[in-house]
Design a protein around this motif. Structure first.
Motif, PDB file in Angstrom:
ATOM      1  N   GLN A  57      -0.501  -4.550   2.854  1.00  0.00           N
ATOM      2  CA  GLN A  57      -1.533  -3.370   2.954  1.00  0.00           C
ATOM      3  C   GLN A  57      -1.122  -2.437   3.876  1.00  0.00           C
ATOM      4  N   ALA A  58      -1.152  -1.254   3.844  1.00  0.00           N
ATOM      5  CA  ALA A  58      -0.673  -0.369   4.897  1.00  0.00           C
ATOM      6  C   ALA A  58      -1.607  -0.105   5.831  1.00  0.00           C
ATOM      7  N   THR A  59      -1.325   0.323   6.847  1.00  0.00           N
ATOM      8  CA  THR A  59      -2.382   0.540   8.016  1.00  0.00           C
ATOM      9  C   THR A  59      -2.326   2.065   8.230  1.00  0.00           C
ATOM     10  N   VAL A  60      -3.527   2.744   8.185  1.00  0.00           N
ATOM     11  CA  VAL A  60      -3.842   4.055   8.508  1.00  0.00           C
ATOM     12  C   VAL A  60      -4.183   4.148   9.896  1.00  0.00           C
ATOM     13  N   THR A  61      -3.406   5.042  10.520  1.00  0.00           N
ATOM     14  CA  THR A  61      -3.880   5.398  12.248  1.00  0.00           C
ATOM     15  C   THR A  61      -4.779   6.170  12.196  1.00  0.00           C
ATOM     16  N   ASP A  62      -5.635   6.028  13.204  1.00  0.00           N
ATOM     17  CA  ASP A  62      -6.789   6.813  13.448  1.00  0.00           C
ATOM     18  C   ASP A  62      -6.830   7.089  14.979  1.00  0.00           C
ATOM     19  N   GLU A  63      -5.936   8.195  15.257  1.00  0.00           N
ATOM     20  CA  GLU A  63      -5.927   8.469  16.527  1.00  0.00           C
ATOM     21  C   GLU A  63      -7.120   9.725  16.924  1.00  0.00           C
ATOM     22  N   ARG A  64      -7.687   9.778  18.235  1.00  0.00           N
ATOM     23  CA  ARG A  64      -8.865  10.493  18.407  1.00  0.00           C
ATOM     24  C   ARG A  64      -8.456  11.033  19.863  1.00  0.00           C
ATOM     25  N   ILE A  65      -8.653  12.286  20.255  1.00  0.00           N
ATOM     26  CA  ILE A  65      -8.624  13.270  21.419  1.00  0.00           C
ATOM     27  C   ILE A  65      -9.039  12.611  22.439  1.00  0.00           C
ATOM     28  N   ARG A  76      -3.405   1.553   1.707  1.00  0.00           N
ATOM     29  CA  ARG A  76      -3.134   1.144   0.193  1.00  0.00           C
ATOM     30  C   ARG A  76      -2.669  -0.221   0.438  1.00  0.00           C
ATOM     31  N   LYS A  77      -2.943  -0.803  -0.721  1.00  0.00           N
ATOM     32  CA  LYS A  77      -2.439  -2.062  -0.829  1.00  0.00           C
ATOM     33  C   LYS A  77      -1.640  -2.076  -2.019  1.00  0.00           C
ATOM     34  N   SER A  78      -0.638  -3.051  -1.988  1.00  0.00           N
ATOM     35  CA  SER A  78       0.428  -3.207  -3.093  1.00  0.00           C
ATOM     36  C   SER A  78       0.405  -4.664  -3.311  1.00  0.00           C
ATOM     37  N   LYS A  79       0.548  -5.171  -4.525  1.00  0.00           N
ATOM     38  CA  LYS A  79       0.842  -6.689  -4.797  1.00  0.00           C
ATOM     39  C   LYS A  79       2.067  -6.639  -5.935  1.00  0.00           C
ATOM     40  N   SER A  80       2.836  -7.570  -5.505  1.00  0.00           N
ATOM     41  CA  SER A  80       4.160  -7.785  -6.506  1.00  0.00           C
ATOM     42  C   SER A  80       4.016  -9.446  -7.054  1.00  0.00           C
ATOM     43  N   LEU A  81       4.739  -9.495  -8.210  1.00  0.00           N
ATOM     44  CA  LEU A  81       4.820 -10.976  -8.524  1.00  0.00           C
ATOM     45  C   LEU A  81       6.442 -11.141  -9.280  1.00  0.00           C
ATOM     46  N   THR A  82       6.544 -12.099  -8.883  1.00  0.00           N
ATOM     47  CA  THR A  82       7.842 -12.785  -9.420  1.00  0.00           C
ATOM     48  C   THR A  82       7.698 -14.377  -9.671  1.00  0.00           C
ATOM     49  N   MET A  83       8.379 -14.403 -10.733  1.00  0.00           N
ATOM     50  CA  MET A  83       8.567 -15.947 -11.390  1.00  0.00           C
ATOM     51  C   MET A  83       9.775 -16.371 -11.587  1.00  0.00           C
ATOM     52  N   THR A  84      10.075 -17.636 -11.276  1.00  0.00           N
ATOM     53  CA  THR A  84      11.256 -18.340 -11.622  1.00  0.00           C
ATOM     54  C   THR A  84      10.851 -19.583 -12.506  1.00  0.00           C
ATOM     55  N   TYR A  85      11.271 -19.662 -13.671  1.00  0.00           N
ATOM     56  CA  TYR A  85      10.970 -20.644 -14.722  1.00  0.00           C
ATOM     57  C   TYR A  85      12.142 -21.270 -15.522  1.00  0.00           C
ATOM     58  N   VAL A  86      12.055 -22.494 -15.847  1.00  0.00           N
ATOM     59  CA  VAL A  86      13.035 -22.996 -16.850  1.00  0.00           C
ATOM     60  C   VAL A  86      13.507 -22.408 -17.914  1.00  0.00           C
ATOM     61  N   HIS A  87      14.790 -22.365 -18.007  1.00  0.00           N
ATOM     62  CA  HIS A  87      15.474 -21.396 -19.148  1.00  0.00           C
ATOM     63  C   HIS A  87      16.016 -22.387 -20.002  1.00  0.00           C
ATOM     64  N   ASN A  88      15.763 -22.847 -21.253  1.00  0.00           N
ATOM     65  CA  ASN A  88      16.405 -23.512 -22.229  1.00  0.00           C
ATOM     66  C   ASN A  88      17.205 -22.656 -23.257  1.00  0.00           C
ATOM     67  N   PRO A  89      18.313 -22.246 -22.992  1.00  0.00           N
ATOM     68  CA  PRO A  89      19.208 -21.375 -23.747  1.00  0.00           C
ATOM     69  C   PRO A  89      19.534 -21.987 -25.066  1.00  0.00           C
ATOM     70  N   ASP A  90      19.524 -23.098 -25.276  1.00  0.00           N
ATOM     71  CA  ASP A  90      19.885 -23.869 -26.911  1.00  0.00           C
ATOM     72  C   ASP A  90      18.935 -23.940 -27.335  1.00  0.00           C
ATOM     73  N   ASP A  91      17.599 -23.905 -27.201  1.00  0.00           N
ATOM     74  CA  ASP A  91      16.259 -24.180 -27.927  1.00  0.00           C
ATOM     75  C   ASP A  91      15.103 -23.178 -27.914  1.00  0.00           C
ATOM     76  N   PRO A  92      15.137 -22.547 -28.777  1.00  0.00           N
ATOM     77  CA  PRO A  92      14.418 -21.444 -28.977  1.00  0.00           C
ATOM     78  C   PRO A  92      12.772 -21.828 -28.886  1.00  0.00           C
ATOM     79  N   THR A  93      12.565 -23.226 -29.570  1.00  0.00           N
ATOM     80  CA  THR A  93      11.343 -23.630 -29.627  1.00  0.00           C
ATOM     81  C   THR A  93      10.732 -24.337 -28.317  1.00  0.00           C
TER      82      THR A  93
END
Length: 168
Positions: A57-65, A76-93
């Motif tokens: 989450q970003a910071t908005v500065t609020d300066e006053r005289i 503003r907020k930002s979200k991200s998502l990364t996944m690492t998963y088992v990959h079975n290259p020889d078995d599509p099922t």
């Protein structure tokens, strides 16, 4: 007055992660939507350290005289998502994560915490809903005494709803 210790919930086996192709209302996905044909349970494929949601989450500065101090407001907020998963290259099922999250596919990642993973979704379940477009999966070489995996960025394409309640 001393506060009682809160009850803890073991995390092992209590995170469910599903790809869901269609959700009409992100704040209230239905049991039918999260269980529909085309939905794919992914947690069984995700490695122990492979589910990495993050947010900033970003910071908005609020300066006053009239002040010598700079104040702050949440920005503003930002979200991200990364996944690492088992990959079975020889078995599509037995390679559903890799095949379901084909680059460019759109849908939702739905996560449920604290309930046994194998338990079916029910009305009242609390879930997080991530609208995503799947990025390119990258196959990993993990060396000896390991398994094949793939790591993939899932681009967040809309507001993530945290603590949505599953509707009947």
């Amino acid at each position: 007055m001393t506060s009682p210790l809160p009850t803890s919930v073991p995390s092992d086996g209590t995170l469910r992660i599903d790809f869901v192709p269609t959700i009409a209302v992100r704040t209230a996905p239905t049991v039918a939507e999260v269980s529909a044909v085309g939905a794919q349970e992914l947690a069984g494929y995700v490695t122990g350290d492979g589910f990495t949601p993050s947010g900033e989450q970003a910071t908005v500065t609020d300066e006053r005289i009239a002040s010598t101090q700079t104040f702050e407001q949440p920005g503003r907020k930002s979200k991200s998502l990364t996944m690492t998963y088992v990959h079975n290259p020889d078995d599509p099922t037995n390679n559903e994560a890799y095949l379901t999250l084909e680059e460019g596919v759109t849908g939702y990642i739905v996560t449920r915490y604290g309930v046994p993973r194998a338990q079916a979704y029910a009305a009242g379940d609390i879930v997080d809903v991530w609208p995503i477009t799947a990025g390119e999966p990258m196959k990993n070489w993990n060396g000896a005494n390991s398994v094949h995996t793939a790591t993939q960025r899932l681009f967040v394409t809309g507001d993530v709803v945290i603590d949505a309640v599953v509707a009947a």
